[in-house]
Write an enzyme that holds these catalytic residues in place. Structure first.
Site, PDB file in Angstrom:
ATOM      1  CG  ASP A 171      -4.256  -2.145  -1.599  1.00  0.00           C
ATOM      2  OD1 ASP A 171      -4.287  -1.690  -2.760  1.00  0.00           O
ATOM      3  OD2 ASP A 171      -3.600  -3.155  -1.283  1.00  0.00           O
ATOM      4  N   GLY A 172      -6.252   1.070   1.078  1.00  0.00           N
ATOM      5  CA  GLY A 172      -7.225   1.545   2.052  1.00  0.00           C
ATOM      6  C   GLY A 172      -8.213   2.530   1.454  1.00  0.00           C
ATOM      7  CG  ASN A 182     -10.042  -5.950   2.724  1.00  0.00           C
ATOM      8  OD1 ASN A 182     -10.111  -6.360   1.572  1.00  0.00           O
ATOM      9  ND2 ASN A 182      -8.936  -5.428   3.217  1.00  0.00           N
ATOM     10  CG  ASP A 183     -11.314  -7.486   7.466  1.00  0.00           C
ATOM     11  OD1 ASP A 183     -11.765  -6.441   7.956  1.00  0.00           O
ATOM     12  OD2 ASP A 183     -10.100  -7.655   7.259  1.00  0.00           O
ATOM     13  CG  ASP A 219      -6.992 -11.656  22.137  1.00  0.00           C
ATOM     14  OD1 ASP A 219      -7.402 -12.005  23.248  1.00  0.00           O
ATOM     15  OD2 ASP A 219      -5.807 -11.322  21.918  1.00  0.00           O
ATOM     16  CB  THR A 223      -3.894 -10.702   0.919  1.00  0.00           C
ATOM     17  OG1 THR A 223      -4.792  -9.809   0.258  1.00  0.00           O
ATOM     18  CG2 THR A 223      -3.702 -11.950   0.086  1.00  0.00           C
ATOM     19  CB  ALA A 224      -6.508  -7.516   4.787  1.00  0.00           C
ATOM     20  CE1 TYR A 225      -5.701  -8.897  13.013  1.00  0.00           C
ATOM     21  CE2 TYR A 225      -7.933  -8.028  13.153  1.00  0.00           C
ATOM     22  CZ  TYR A 225      -6.795  -8.496  13.770  1.00  0.00           C
ATOM     23  OH  TYR A 225      -6.742  -8.557  15.143  1.00  0.00           O
ATOM     24  CB  SER A 279      -1.444 -10.241   9.933  1.00  0.00           C
ATOM     25  OG  SER A 279      -2.699  -9.708  10.231  1.00  0.00           O
TER      26      SER A 279
END
Length: 275
Positions: free
Chosen positions: A66-67, A135-136, A165, A176-178, A181
């Site tokens: 994916d990256g 993505n973000d 942070d 569904t990435a960072y 989580s």
């Protein structure tokens, strides 16, 4: 028809052999194969400048995870070329074509039996430069021991003053990435919205927030040093304000007609496996 290949940056002999196997299949189907200069160097052949390749081909192909696809989607954005992801990585949220099934897929592809998903892209205005995120966009503290204040305004009103942070501004694809989580929601990838998820907020009342895609968002960090991170791959020192909005055009991903997003979620996130 012409296809431009980009390989994941960590190439071993198995990936090299896989590329040549897939290249042969493409050419047997009458598709000319080009490869970008960086990828070509990794496997010991001649390649083409990435931008020139994007101009020359009908679609792009990533061979990796994916990256790799995310990187190509961002770098090729201005060329508006659809991208086919062949999964030679681990997770495979986006790269759903298995190398073992590439011949079967190409037969359907050449008959028009495929679909193109349009995914929202974020446009970032930063220091008089436009950047794009598939993505973000992440604003993260720069010093381990200190939290940061992030002022967030929209074109409608002041939104919030985050303290923690950092902050993730994600597309639905990036949910569904960072974002995931960090405790953010999973959002169906073909919707259009911004997902704002604070990273380790000082106050537990700072919760993830979904905004409509027509909003324009302005962010500024107070005092402390911070980093601006695009798709987890490009990092900049955060200085001054940044402006975020939905990019004018979407990224286009080529998929099998049979692909089902909820099947992908169940498989990759092990949904429904609880005992």
């Amino acid at each position: 028809m012409k296809a431009g290949f980009v390989l994941k940056p960590t190439v071993d002999n198995s990936l090299k052999n896989l590329f040549f196997k897939i290249k042969k299949i493409f050419e047997q189907k009458g598709i000319e194969v080009y490869i970008d200069m960086v990828s070509a160097k990794l496997i010991g052949i001649l390649g083409m400048d990435f931008e020139k390749m994007c101009e020359s081909v009908d679609f792009l192909v990533t061979l990796g995870g994916d990256g790799t696809l995310i990187s190509v989607a961002r770098r090729s954005y201005k060329f508006d070329k659809p991208i086919l992801g062949i999964n030679a990585g681990k997770l495979g949220f986006l790269t759903d074509i298995n190398p073992d099934n590439i011949e079967e897929f190409l037969d359907k592809f050449l008959k028009g039996e495929y679909r193109v998903d349009e995914r929202m892209v974020i446009e970032v205005e930063f220091q008089n430069t436009k950047l794009y995120a598939f993505n973000d966009v992440v604003i993260s503290k720069d010093v381990i021991s200190s939290m940061i204040h992030i002022n967030v305004d929209t074109n409608e009103s002041h939104l919030n003053r985050y303290y923690g942070d950092g902050l993730i501004i994600s597309t639905p694809t990036g949910s569904t990435a960072y974002n995931l989580s960090a405790g953010g929601p999973v959002v169906y990838p073909l919707t259009e919205s911004f997902i704002l998820t604070p990273i380790c907020p000082h106050s537990l009342t700072q919760r993830p927030l979904i905004l409509p895609s027509h909003f324009e968002i302005e962010l500024e960090v107070e005092n402390n040093k911070a980093k601006l991170i695009i798709d987890g791959q490009e990092i900049f020192d955060m200085k001054g304000k940044i402006k975020i909005k939905k990019a004018d055009n979407p990224a286009k991903l080529i998929h099998r007609l049979e692909r089902n997003y909820f099947e992908v979620l169940r498989e990759k996130l092990n949904w429904g496996d609880g005992k």
